[in-house]
Design a protein around this motif. Structure first.
Motif, short mmCIF file in Angstrom:
data_model
loop_
_atom_site.label_atom_id
_atom_site.label_comp_id
_atom_site.label_asym_id
_atom_site.label_seq_id
_atom_site.Cartn_x
_atom_site.Cartn_y
_atom_site.Cartn_z
N ASN A 99 -46.93 25.08 -85.63
CA ASN A 99 -46.27 26.23 -86.25
C ASN A 99 -46.72 26.43 -87.68
O ASN A 99 -46.90 27.57 -88.15
N GLU A 293 -33.04 26.16 -74.56
CA GLU A 293 -33.58 26.37 -75.91
C GLU A 293 -34.80 27.28 -75.85
O GLU A 293 -34.97 28.19 -76.68
N LYS A 294 -35.68 27.04 -74.89
CA LYS A 294 -36.87 27.89 -74.73
C LYS A 294 -36.46 29.32 -74.39
O LYS A 294 -37.07 30.28 -74.86
N ARG A 296 -33.70 30.94 -75.21
CA ARG A 296 -33.20 31.64 -76.40
C ARG A 296 -34.33 31.94 -77.38
O ARG A 296 -34.33 32.98 -78.04
N ALA A 297 -35.28 31.02 -77.49
CA ALA A 297 -36.43 31.27 -78.38
C ALA A 297 -37.22 32.49 -77.93
O ALA A 297 -37.82 33.19 -78.76
N GLU A 298 -37.23 32.74 -76.62
CA GLU A 298 -37.93 33.91 -76.08
C GLU A 298 -37.11 35.19 -76.24
O GLU A 298 -37.62 36.28 -76.02
N ASP A 334 -27.73 32.95 -71.63
CA ASP A 334 -28.59 31.96 -72.30
C ASP A 334 -27.75 30.81 -72.84
O ASP A 334 -28.21 30.03 -73.67
N GLU A 392 -26.23 29.83 -81.51
CA GLU A 392 -26.99 30.02 -82.76
C GLU A 392 -26.79 28.83 -83.69
O GLU A 392 -27.74 28.37 -84.33
N ASP A 395 -28.73 25.79 -82.24
CA ASP A 395 -30.17 25.90 -82.47
C ASP A 395 -30.51 25.71 -83.95
O ASP A 395 -31.54 25.11 -84.29
N THR A 399 -32.95 22.82 -85.17
CA THR A 399 -34.19 23.23 -85.82
C THR A 399 -34.34 22.54 -87.17
O THR A 399 -35.42 22.08 -87.54
N SER A 403 -34.89 18.22 -82.85
CA SER A 403 -34.41 18.48 -81.50
C SER A 403 -33.52 17.34 -81.00
O SER A 403 -33.85 16.17 -81.15
#
Length: 441
Positions: A99, A293-294, A296-298, A334, A392, A395, A399, A403
């Protein structure tokens, strides 16, 4: 190459397109070396899940002839004789450093396509051919200075040519990690393409390469000069486009926004075989938490939850069982808690005692964008708002702190079934207690 040195742009016209591929060198191994200066120039390998196979090698390991994909138990003796340092896969570290690299690279172009964890395309159109090579060097130097990771930069008039340019840069140390095909005359580019086997071309696998060789197409140059209609008839439309790309005609555009996933899956092989329901429940909770988690990231919501189990198919003398079940939700969601409940419901339906399972997995499907969800008469607006706020917050903490800092109790604490990673390095950049400390001598 004629009387002019490679890369001399004098008299060259500026191509319409200039696409750069920036690729991190031996990415996983380079990440492991970043906080361990004592490993500079020492051979390093990174192992797959459960420390099974070699999935990444430093240049020194490649020079030893140890192939990628080698089972570690077979390569270990040879590796130890040569002082090879092995690490378990540290996905948290690799993702964070990736990242950082991609964020830095985005400052070099208004158009970026993140192609994989360790490579991305940049649109450099508008920069004169005479300046592109120096610009590529600047990119390389900035990533090394600001992040600490080595990269190579390949530049061409199409994505396929930039891929080949990057390949050439990696194979020729004299180029200093940068190859700019746009600065060469067409004849010089052809000389380079003639040296590359056709299966070095992006998108040409071993099966397609075999078909092309039957047509006498053995090198990248042969493919460039082939008739696209003939190639398409023998292989596919995609390979026909590759012919055009090799001729500098852009057919594969940059995707600045990656297409939304249609499915999200999370599965792992256990470090040992598991027969009890409580341990299987822990694994399913953990895998669904990661999948959520993936999701929500999407920015997506899921309607279907699929759970499956697998015994070891290689144990032919033992009973085999590979069940799976799909559980529909009342509406798209989600919320980790709702998704875990559905996954555990499905697991309990398919579980049968008397079997030793090697693997479990979950999959989310029938995905829609969060803002495209259609409300129903039975929606509880307050419950949906509370769920969103909770996710939220969850996460945000994970973050910031790493994790799994906050997780469901159902994941368990002492997970004897969990993936074996006996050679795991610290999570230097995402875990407070793993931050390196410099000491004065």
């Amino acid at each position: 190459m004629g009387g002019r040195a490679l890369g001399d742009p004098q008299g060259m016209s500026v191509p319409k397109r200039a696409i750069a591929l920036v690729d991190c060198n031996s990415f996983y191994a380079s990440c492991e070396r970043l906080f361990r200066p004592n490993l500079k120039e020492r051979p390093v390998v990174v192992l797959s899940n459960n420390d099974g196979c070699i999935v990444a090698r430093s240049p020194e390991v490649k020079a030893l002839g140890i192939p990628n994909g080698s089972p570690w138990f077979k390569a270990k003796a040879l590796a130890e004789r040569h002082g090879v340092v092995a690490f378990s896969s540290n996905y948290t570290l690799y993702a964070d450093l990736s990242n950082r690299v991609m964020s830095l690279l985005s400052t070099f172009s208004p158009e970026q396509e993140v192609y994989s964890i360790d490579e991305c395309f940049l649109d450099l159109t508008g920069i004169k051919a005479a300046d592109l090579t120096e610009y590529g060097r600047t990119i390389k130097e900035r990533v090394k200075r600001d992040i600490g990771l080595p990269v190579c930069v390949g530049i061409g008039a199409s994505k396929t040519l930039s891929k080949l340019a990057n390949h050439i840069a990696k194979k020729n140390p004299a180029l200093g990690g940068v190859m700019n095909l746009n600065a060469l005359a067409e004849g010089e580019v052809d000389e380079l393409l003639a040296l590359l086997p056709v299966d070095d071309v992006w998108g040409v696998g071993s099966r397609i390469a075999g078909r092309l060789r039957r047509l006498g197409i053995k090198s990248a140059l042969d493919l460039k000069r082939a008739r696209s209609e003939e190639v398409r008839a023998l292989t596919s439309v995609v390979t026909g486009r590759t012919v055009a790309e090799l001729n500098g005609i852009e057919c594969i555009s940059l995707e600045e926004v990656l297409p939304r996933k249609k499915q999200i899956m999370c599965s792992r092989s256990f470090s040992r075989r598991v027969g009890g329901l409580p341990e299987l429940e822990e694994s399913v909770v953990q895998y669904m938490t990661r999948a959520a988690e993936k999701l929500r990231a999407e920015g997506s919501l899921a309607k279907l939850v699929h759970v499956y189990l697998r015994t070891n198919r290689f144990k032919r003398d033992e009973p085999q069982y590979k069940p799976g079940v799909t559980v529909p939700l009342a509406n798209h969601s989600d919320d980790t808690i709702l998704l875990v409940r559905a996954a555990l419901f499905g697991l309990r339906r398919i579980y049968r005692p008397g079997f030793l399972f090697q693997k479990a997995g979950v999959m989310l499907s029938e995905l829609v964008a969060r803002d495209a969800r259609q409300p129903t008469l039975f929606d509880d607006g307050e419950a949906i708002a509370r769920s969103r706020s909770l996710m939220e917050a969850l996460d945000a903490v994970n973050t910031l702190m790493g994790s799994g800092t906050v997780r469901l109790l159902g994941e368990g604490i002492d997970k004897g079934w969990d993936m074996k990673r006996g050679l795991l390095s610290p999570r230097y950049t995402t875990r407070m207690e793993d931050i390196p400390i410099a000491k004065a001598i």
